[in-house]
Scaffold this motif. Structure first.
Motif, PDB file in Angstrom:
ATOM      1  N   HIS A   1      12.596  -0.315  -1.326  1.00 46.77           N
ATOM      2  CA  HIS A   1      11.744  -1.117  -0.449  1.00 46.77           C
ATOM      3  C   HIS A   1      11.829  -2.595  -0.805  1.00 46.77           C
ATOM      4  O   HIS A   1      11.964  -3.457   0.084  1.00 46.77           O
ATOM      5  N   LEU A   2      11.756  -2.909  -2.084  1.00 42.17           N
ATOM      6  CA  LEU A   2      11.806  -4.303  -2.519  1.00 42.17           C
ATOM      7  C   LEU A   2      13.183  -4.917  -2.275  1.00 42.17           C
ATOM      8  O   LEU A   2      13.301  -6.027  -1.752  1.00 42.17           O
ATOM      9  N   ARG A   3      14.217  -4.191  -2.643  1.00 43.65           N
ATOM     10  CA  ARG A   3      15.575  -4.726  -2.485  1.00 43.65           C
ATOM     11  C   ARG A   3      15.925  -4.932  -1.020  1.00 43.65           C
ATOM     12  O   ARG A   3      16.656  -5.870  -0.671  1.00 43.65           O
TER      13      ARG A   3
ATOM     14  N   ALA B   1       0.694  -2.448   2.868  1.00 44.48           N
ATOM     15  CA  ALA B   1       1.097  -3.778   2.404  1.00 44.48           C
ATOM     16  C   ALA B   1       2.438  -4.110   3.034  1.00 44.48           C
ATOM     17  O   ALA B   1       3.500  -3.891   2.451  1.00 44.48           O
ATOM     18  N   ASP B   2       2.405  -4.658   4.250  1.00 44.09           N
ATOM     19  CA  ASP B   2       3.597  -4.891   5.060  1.00 44.09           C
ATOM     20  C   ASP B   2       3.586  -6.331   5.565  1.00 44.09           C
ATOM     21  O   ASP B   2       3.348  -6.591   6.743  1.00 44.09           O
TER      22      ASP B   2
ATOM     23  N   LEU C   1       3.226   4.693   0.223  1.00 44.34           N
ATOM     24  CA  LEU C   1       3.702   3.365   0.577  1.00 44.34           C
ATOM     25  C   LEU C   1       3.891   2.525  -0.677  1.00 44.34           C
ATOM     26  O   LEU C   1       2.990   2.457  -1.522  1.00 44.34           O
ATOM     27  N   PRO C   2       5.022   1.859  -0.844  1.00 48.99           N
ATOM     28  CA  PRO C   2       5.223   0.984  -2.001  1.00 48.99           C
ATOM     29  C   PRO C   2       4.139  -0.077  -2.071  1.00 48.99           C
ATOM     30  O   PRO C   2       3.731  -0.634  -1.045  1.00 48.99           O
TER      31      PRO C   2
ATOM     32  N   ASP D   1       1.140   3.233  -3.236  1.00 49.77           N
ATOM     33  CA  ASP D   1      -0.172   3.449  -2.637  1.00 49.77           C
ATOM     34  C   ASP D   1      -0.133   4.771  -1.875  1.00 49.77           C
ATOM     35  O   ASP D   1       0.697   4.950  -0.974  1.00 49.77           O
ATOM     36  N   VAL D   2      -1.019   5.670  -2.234  1.00 49.46           N
ATOM     37  CA  VAL D   2      -1.133   6.943  -1.539  1.00 49.46           C
ATOM     38  C   VAL D   2      -2.306   6.842  -0.580  1.00 49.46           C
ATOM     39  O   VAL D   2      -3.449   6.629  -1.009  1.00 49.46           O
TER      40      VAL D   2
END
Length: 324
Positions: free
Chosen positions: A71-73, A314-315, A34-35, A22-23
């Motif tokens: 970010h995911l890991r 998205a946090d 942001l992822p 996401d930009v």
């Protein structure tokens, strides 16, 4: 009541779908990367709530792909083999209105490599979740539909249409595809905006109620932004209030709701291996009231979404933050 975490069931999930960046242009800190991506956000939310989750996606072997994968890991999401290829990572440029609501312009390609699809098929999940661009955009959407059909015999399935009209044809051309996936799912979460676009002139609540009384999902949840959500079982209707928070933005809020809902259902044994979870969910959602574990999962979903709205991007919260 918090129903995620280690809970009564250790059932894990596989999420299949797009991951992107996401930009977010402008603001005091300038442009941010942001992822994101709806299924990626759901996988992230599940992992942060303590659920074991594997993710089949498509990332490029580039800087943005490494950003998303890291970010995911970092939150415990396991990327399935084949989720990275030689292309570029997709992006979605967000524009926020005065209320913090986001609209997007996409630069993306969606497909699932044969290796990633095989990784899902070779290690069947206890629960499979998909939706959004991944279930709509060819050629990857056809692969996703095949994986859903194959998974149903052993696993419960959830689906979030999370429609992106800018990438789709007219509503009439999309309905059959959406309705086929709804019919294959045990749990469906959709927004009122999704259903207003998909069925012009119809009340979104009537559409959602109709999905719940058909031959498909045992539980359908319609989110309505600040007005909370309304959930439908075979005979029941229950409203869920949206907790009041100071909204930073709504990026990823619907995905956070989905993660909170699924974490609760997984923990209660109402999602998971189909032989036990499917009849348990049907019994829990089939009566005149949505009570017990279903109601607790819905309340948790609303709280997870609200906490996400209070932060930028998205946090979604961790289980500890949810309990605090």
């Amino acid at each position: 009541m918090t129903v995620g975490g280690s809970g009564a069931s250790a059932a894990g999930a596989v999420v299949v779908g797009e991951a992107l960046v996401d930009v977010l242009p402008g603001g005091p800190r300038g442009t941010r990367e942001l992822p994101g991506g709806s299924p990626a956000n759901v996988a992230l939310g599940l992992a942060r709530l303590g659920r074991p989750v594997r993710f089949a996606t498509r990332l490029g072997a580039d800087r943005l792909g490494a950003l998303v994968a890291g970010h995911l890991r970092a939150s415990g999401v396991e990327l399935l083999p084949g989720s990275t290829d030689d292309g570029t990572t997709s992006t979605a440029t967000a524009v926020l209105d005065a209320s913090g609501a986001a609209t997007y312009t996409f630069d993306l390609e969606w497909r699932l490599t044969e290796r990633a699809a095989r990784a899902v098929a070779d290690s069947p999940p206890a629960h499979l979740h998909t939706g959004s661009i991944a279930a709509a955009l060819p050629p990857g959407g056809d692969t996703v539909a095949d994986l859903v059909r194959a998974a149903r015999a052993a696993a419960t399935v959830s689906y979030d249409p999370n429609l992106r009209p800018a990438l789709l044809g007219p509503p009439g051309a999309e309905r059959d595809r959406v309705e086929r996936l709804v019919a294959a799912a045990d749990v469906v979460k959709a927004s009122d905006e999704d259903l207003a676009w998909l069925y012009p002139g119809r009340d979104p609540e009537q559409v959602a109620a109709g999905w719940a009384t058909g031959a498909g999902p045992a539980l359908v949840v319609l989110t309505r932004g600040a007005r909370g959500a309304v959930a439908f079982g075979r005979r029941a209707r229950a409203e869920v209030a949206a907790p009041r928070v100071r909204v930073a933005d709504t990026v990823g809020a619907g995905d956070a709701f989905t993660a909170g809902l699924l974490a609760g259902l997984l923990a209660a044994g109402l999602a998971g291996p189909a032989g036990a979870a499917r009849p348990a969910l049907a019994a829990a959602a089939g009566g005149p009231r949505l009570a017990g574990a279903v109601a607790a999962a819905l309340e948790q979903a609303a709280r997870v979404a609200a906490l996400t709205c209070a932060r930028e991007g998205a946090d979604p919260p961790t289980a500890a933050e949810l309990a605090g």
